[in-house]
Design a protein around this motif. Structure first.
Motif, mmCIF file in Angstrom:
data_model
loop_
_atom_site.group_PDB
_atom_site.id
_atom_site.type_symbol
_atom_site.label_atom_id
_atom_site.label_comp_id
_atom_site.label_asym_id
_atom_site.label_seq_id
_atom_site.Cartn_x
_atom_site.Cartn_y
_atom_site.Cartn_z
ATOM 1 N N UNK A 253 -2.386 45.690 45.689
ATOM 2 C CA UNK A 253 -2.860 45.693 44.302
ATOM 3 C C UNK A 253 -2.759 44.275 43.743
ATOM 4 N N UNK A 254 -3.769 43.896 42.984
ATOM 5 C CA UNK A 254 -3.785 42.611 42.276
ATOM 6 C C UNK A 254 -3.970 42.907 40.793
ATOM 7 N N UNK A 255 -3.119 42.326 39.971
ATOM 8 C CA UNK A 255 -3.241 42.551 38.530
ATOM 9 C C UNK A 255 -2.888 41.281 37.771
ATOM 10 N N UNK A 256 -3.329 41.255 36.534
ATOM 11 C CA UNK A 256 -3.020 40.136 35.645
ATOM 12 C C UNK A 256 -2.293 40.674 34.416
ATOM 13 N N UNK A 257 -1.173 40.057 34.082
ATOM 14 C CA UNK A 257 -0.449 40.385 32.858
ATOM 15 C C UNK A 257 -0.709 39.284 31.843
ATOM 16 N N UNK A 258 -1.065 39.691 30.646
ATOM 17 C CA UNK A 258 -1.343 38.726 29.575
ATOM 18 C C UNK A 258 -0.489 39.075 28.367
#
Length: 570
Positions: free
Chosen positions: A385-390
């Motif tokens: 899984x690849x995700x971005x937290x902002x």
């Protein structure tokens, strides 16, 4: 893999650049020490560059060259400094070489170069193991340590600054618990394990308060003990670490979550110890699942650590805000603007750990104990899984997690930390509210996530007021918060700088705090910008300590503790 963004990327990048300046280059670091701490400067900078290179994914300008020169600066027995007579041990040598052992261990784990492991093993055998049997004789009798007839040369009176000359770094020998355990993790020598237990036993016999032991040494030892717990799983090491951390927190925490440099001697904070305390708090959370340690780590990071980090990427010491014996103890400001001989280098591990702590994985669970902005590419038991937290936490309340790619064979879980100071919270998945169930301080959402899915968390933080409450700190005052952020009023200051020799060539600031204000505990604070609030009915503004747009400069000074009715001074 984690790629950090936002404010943490700025701070870690500035610190990395600072550690490539003149003081930290290959031709300089091996001759930098002139105060009897062999291995200290070398170890700290190698450790910092090794960790920052891995955390930021940027190649260090000089790390490999420094390592290629290292062997030529060791003595004939394979360690730094002079060779002392048999059965004579200098605790400053042990403190310094703890950093070297940690640096060699970290570099070997990273680069897997056999020559690095060979240097580490020889240093352990020829420098560290000969002290076996003598650590039990380290002098710990209050008031008589320097008169005791032992094999030990104790930390001498310092001359780095005129304040430092009034004390020694008592207990710095115990820093070696940190370096020894990291070496043991690689070498697994039975005789080294026996020595480590001897060091820990003597450490636990010492009355830290009565001896005015250095809190940096205290917390470095705790980090080493926690490492041994992680290696062995033996609960007694965790119990020791908990006992010592709680003592530190009770006796030597400032009202701004920094440290007293020594137990009972609140002359300044030391980012070395602040960074230690941050790492210890997170490690204790990992070991116990007790969310109170994560709450501590948020308070430490966003107040003490961020304030100690200077606008040029360096680190320096501050006033012990709130300490009974400190001067102008209502204020927080630099005492030593840049402590380039130790704290700036420790900043490398501080920020590298903050990046590492962005997320943890356990099986198919992804835990987010902090809310920095970052991108993560993870392999779980159920797939990738690849995700971005902002996030602009803690300046703002909103956190967003966007799934960029997912190849999952079964559900995975995101678990998000909810700090004590979060207020009401809202968790949504693709815009729809989720049912909330708090477990060990975290809320969770479980799905077979796919590209385009979005998780949002709103924390609804607000302002609050707390009384001063720590042991050895003033009573009858209060301080203001927004979430984990302390809020203080900037004061007008006057700086007088003193120049001296190599180790004294810094801005040692003497501040005249002529504009204290009185603010009652029930004052209404009106938010006027990120991290900035106005006291209702006045022109008084309070600002946070962690805004990267307002990093600590030489003239930064804030009143942090308040009492009484409104009354602005002229």
């Amino acid at each position: 893999m984690i790629r950090v963004k936002g404010d943490l990327a700025v701070r870690s990048g500035l610190n990395f650049a600072r550690l490539e300046g003149d003081w930290y280059r290959p031709e300089e670091i091996f001759k930098a020490d002139s105060h009897g701490w062999p291995g200290d400067w070398e170890g700290r900078v190698i450790l910092a560059l090794t960790m920052l290179e891995q955390a930021t994914h940027r190649t260090s300008a000089y790390l490999d060259e420094i390592m290629s020169r290292l062997h030529s600066h060791l003595n004939e027995r394979g360690y730094f400094g002079i060779i002392l007579p048999d059965n004579t041990f200098d605790e400053q040598h042990f403190s310094g070489h703890s950093w070297t052992l940690r640096a060699l261990s970290a570099y070997y784990k990273y680069k897997k170069k056999p020559e690095t492991l060979a240097i580490l093993k020889r240093m352990v055998e020829n420098f560290l193991l000969p002290v076996k049997g003598s650590f039990a004789l380290y002098p710990i009798e209050p008031g008589k340590r320097f008169e005791a007839k032992t094999p030990w040369i104790l930390s001498h009176l310092q001359t780095k600054t005129k304040h430092h000359a009034e004390t020694s770094d008592a207990g710095c020998a115990f820093m070696m618990i940190d370096g020894a355990t990291e070496a043991y993790e690689l070498l697994r020598l039975p005789e080294l394990r026996e020595l480590i237990d001897e060091m820990i036993d003597r450490y636990m016999e010492a009355d830290l308060k009565a001896l005015n032991i250095q809190t940096h040494a205290t917390l470095s030892a705790v980090r080493g003990i926690l490492r041994l717990y992680e290696i062995t799983g033996e609960k007694r090491y965790l119990e020791i670490a908990l006992e010592r951390y709680k003592l530190y927190r009770k006796e030597a925490w400032t009202e701004c979550f920094g440290n007293f440099n020594w137990f009972g001697a609140p002359r300044w904070t030391e980012p070395c110890a602040i960074i230690d305390s941050f790492i210890v708090a997170v490690t204790l959370w990992k070991s116990t699942c007790d969310p109170s340690f994560l709450n501590d780590s948020h308070l430490i990071y966003y107040n003490a650590l961020c304030h100690g980090n200077r606008i040029n990427g360096s680190f320096g010491s501050d006033r012990c805000c709130g300490a009974l014996e400190a001067d102008d103890n209502l204020f927080l400001s630099p005492i030593n603007y840049e402590t380039y001989w130790c704290c700036t280098m420790r900043g490398g591990e501080g920020f590298a750990r903050a990046i590492e702590y962005c997320c943890f994985t356990e099986g198919n669970t992804i835990l987010l104990p902090f809310y920095h902005s970052f991108e993560a590419m993870l392999t779980l038991e159920n797939g990738d899984i690849t995700f971005e937290a902002f996030s602009h936490y803690p300046l703002r309340n909103h956190v967003e997690i966007s799934i960029k790619d997912a190849k999952l064979k079964a559900p995975c879980r995101f678990s998000l930390f909810i700090p004590d100071f979060a207020g009401n919270i809202s968790l949504k998945f693709n815009g729809e509210k989720e049912q909330l169930e708090l477990h060990n301080g975290f809320v969770s959402i479980e799905r077979i996530f796919k590209q385009g899915d979005i998780i949002t968390l709103d924390l609804d933080m607000s302002t609050r007021c707390e009384e001063t409450r720590f042991d050895n700190c003033v009573r009858g005052y209060h301080k203001f918060f927004y979430g984990p952020m302390l809020l203080g009023r900037k004061a007008s200051v006057e700086i007088n700088s003193m120049d001296g020799n190599r180790f004294e060539n810094y801005a040692e600031s003497r501040y005249k705090s002529a504009d204290t204000v009185l603010i009652p505990a029930d004052a209404e604070l009106i938010r006027i910008d990120d991290g900035k609030f106005q006291v209702a009915g006045t022109k008084i503004e309070l600002t946070c300590l962690c805004d990267v747009r307002d990093m600590t400069s030489e003239d930064t000074m804030r009143q942090m503790l308040f009492r009484g009715e409104y009354e602005e001074s002229n």
